[in-house]
Scaffold this motif. Structure first.
Motif, PDB file in Angstrom:
ATOM      1  N   VAL A  58      -7.725  -2.316   3.030  1.00  0.00           N
ATOM      2  CA  VAL A  58      -8.530  -2.287   4.259  1.00  0.00           C
ATOM      3  C   VAL A  58      -7.658  -2.044   5.491  1.00  0.00           C
ATOM      4  CG1 VAL A  58      -9.972  -3.717   5.779  1.00  0.00           C
ATOM      5  CG2 VAL A  58     -10.419  -3.662   3.323  1.00  0.00           C
ATOM      6  N   SER A  59      -6.428  -2.559   5.462  1.00  0.00           N
ATOM      7  CA  SER A  59      -5.521  -2.402   6.610  1.00  0.00           C
ATOM      8  C   SER A  59      -4.822  -1.044   6.660  1.00  0.00           C
ATOM      9  CB  SER A  59      -4.444  -3.496   6.576  1.00  0.00           C
ATOM     10  OG  SER A  59      -5.022  -4.777   6.585  1.00  0.00           O
ATOM     11  N   ASN A  60      -4.870  -0.293   5.565  1.00  0.00           N
ATOM     12  CA  ASN A  60      -4.065   0.928   5.498  1.00  0.00           C
ATOM     13  C   ASN A  60      -4.792   2.217   5.114  1.00  0.00           C
ATOM     14  OD1 ASN A  60      -1.130  -0.004   5.907  1.00  0.00           O
ATOM     15  ND2 ASN A  60      -1.910  -1.480   4.412  1.00  0.00           N
ATOM     16  N   GLU A  73      -8.025   7.998  10.887  1.00  0.00           N
ATOM     17  CA  GLU A  73      -8.698   6.753  11.274  1.00  0.00           C
ATOM     18  C   GLU A  73      -8.794   5.815  10.072  1.00  0.00           C
ATOM     19  OE1 GLU A  73     -12.456   8.132  12.656  1.00  0.00           O
ATOM     20  OE2 GLU A  73     -11.703   8.658  14.645  1.00  0.00           O
ATOM     21  N   LEU A  74      -8.779   4.507  10.356  1.00  0.00           N
ATOM     22  CA  LEU A  74      -8.932   3.548   9.266  1.00  0.00           C
ATOM     23  C   LEU A  74     -10.284   3.748   8.588  1.00  0.00           C
ATOM     24  CD1 LEU A  74      -7.461   0.270  10.805  1.00  0.00           C
ATOM     25  CD2 LEU A  74      -6.573   1.509   8.819  1.00  0.00           C
ATOM     26  N   TYR A 119       0.816  -1.219   0.000  1.00  0.00           N
ATOM     27  CA  TYR A 119       0.000   0.000   0.000  1.00  0.00           C
ATOM     28  C   TYR A 119       0.855   1.277   0.000  1.00  0.00           C
ATOM     29  CZ  TYR A 119      -3.438   3.484   1.384  1.00  0.00           C
ATOM     30  OH  TYR A 119      -4.237   4.593   1.422  1.00  0.00           O
ATOM     31  N   TYR A 159     -11.969   1.721   6.684  1.00  0.00           N
ATOM     32  CA  TYR A 159     -12.841   0.538   6.721  1.00  0.00           C
ATOM     33  C   TYR A 159     -12.991  -0.045   8.127  1.00  0.00           C
ATOM     34  CZ  TYR A 159     -12.912   0.462   1.628  1.00  0.00           C
ATOM     35  OH  TYR A 159     -13.110   0.780   0.313  1.00  0.00           O
ATOM     36  N   GLN A 160     -12.838   0.774   9.160  1.00  0.00           N
ATOM     37  CA  GLN A 160     -12.941   0.224  10.512  1.00  0.00           C
ATOM     38  C   GLN A 160     -14.389  -0.100  10.893  1.00  0.00           C
ATOM     39  OE1 GLN A 160     -11.706   2.827  13.649  1.00  0.00           O
ATOM     40  NE2 GLN A 160     -12.661   4.638  12.757  1.00  0.00           N
ATOM     41  N   ARG A 171      -6.739   5.367   5.183  1.00  0.00           N
ATOM     42  CA  ARG A 171      -7.163   6.187   6.331  1.00  0.00           C
ATOM     43  C   ARG A 171      -7.903   7.446   5.887  1.00  0.00           C
ATOM     44  NH1 ARG A 171      -5.111   4.430  11.104  1.00  0.00           N
ATOM     45  NH2 ARG A 171      -3.521   2.793  10.920  1.00  0.00           N
ATOM     46  N   THR A 172      -8.733   7.933   6.789  1.00  0.00           N
ATOM     47  CA  THR A 172      -9.469   9.175   6.550  1.00  0.00           C
ATOM     48  C   THR A 172      -8.526  10.359   6.781  1.00  0.00           C
ATOM     49  OG1 THR A 172     -10.163   9.391   8.847  1.00  0.00           O
ATOM     50  CG2 THR A 172     -11.584   8.085   7.398  1.00  0.00           C
TER      51      THR A 172
END
Length: 197
Positions: free
Chosen positions: A109-111, A118-119, A25, A121-122, A113-114
Motif C-alpha cells: 500500500v505504501s509503495n 501515483e500511489l 517492496y 492505493y491512495q 504505484r500507477t
C-alpha cells in the motif's frame, strides 16, 4: 482454474509475502519471488502478468483471510455493542497473529504505484467502512444502545485507530498486547454508548 493451478497461485502469493517481509517492496521483483519459491519467472508470470497484478493479489489475499477470522469472533455477539467490541478485538488479534500479512500490506500500500507514478492505493475503498456503519445503525436505530452520532464518521475513526496500529504491531513495538486491545475496545465502548439519566 484447477486445484493444482490454484495451489501454485496461492504459493506464489505466499512467497511474495515472505519476500516483502524479509526484503521489502523494492526487492520484491518477479525474479526474487520466483527464486523464493524455487520456480522460474515464467511460472510466476503465467499466473500473474506483472508485479502490479501480483501485489494487488497479495493485498486481496491478506484482507480475504481476515474476514473469516473476524466473523468467528463476531458470530456469537447478540447486541450492537458486543458486535462492535468483537469487531475491534478480532481485527487487532488478527494483526497480532498474522504480522507477516500486515507487513506485506503496509509494504504494498505504501509503495505500489500507477504508470503515472501515483500511489495505487491512495483512494480509499469505502466498502471497508460498511460493516461498522451497519453495526452503528443497528445500535442507534434498532436497539437504541448507541448514542446519536454519524455512523460514517465513527466508522472512519475506528478504522483509523486500528489501521494506525498496523506498523507498531508488525514491528512488535507494543509491549502489552492484551492491555492495548482492552484499552481500544473500552475507548470505543464509552465513545458510542447511550448515556441514560
Amino acid at each position: 482454474m484447477n486445484t493444482k493451478s490454484q495451489k501454485r497461485r496461492l504459493q506464489i502469493i505466499e512467497d511474495a509475502i515472505q519476500v516483502l517481509v524479509e526484503e521489502g517492496y523494492a526487492n520484491a521483483s518477479i525474479g526474487n519471488i520466483a527464486k523464493k519459491g524455487g520456480i522460474s519467472k515464467g511460472v510466476v508470470t503465467y499466473h500473474f502478468r506483472n508485479k502490479m497484478q501480483l501485489m494487488k493479489a497479495v493485498v486481496e489475499y491478506c484482507y480475504g483471510l481476515a474476514a473469516p477470522y473476524m466473523e468467528k469472533f463476531m458470530d456469537g455477539s447478540d447486541s450492537a455493542p458486543a458486535t462492535l467490541r468483537a469487531y475491534i478485538e478480532s481485527n487487532l488479534r488478527f494483526m497480532y497473529e498474522h504480522r507477516a500479512y500486515v507487513t506485506a500490506i503496509i509494504e504494498v500500500v505504501s509503495n505500489l504505484r500507477t504508470e503515472t507514478g501515483e500511489l495505487f492505493y491512495q483512494n480509499e475503498d469505502e466498502s471497508i467502512y460498511e460493516p461498522l456503519v451497519e453495526i452503528f445503525k443497528w445500535g442507534q436505530e434498532t436497539e437504541g444502545s448507541f448514542r446519536q452520532f454519524s455512523p460514517h464518521i465513527m466508522a472512519r475513526t475506528v478504522r483509523s485507530v486500528i489501521d494506525s496500529l498496523g506498523t507498531k504491531i508488525a514491528n512488535q513495538d507494543i509491549s502489552d498486547k492484551e492491555d492495548m486491545i482492552s484499552e481500544i475496545v473500552d475507548t470505543f465502548d464509552y465513545a458510542t454508548r447511550k448515556i441514560t439519566k
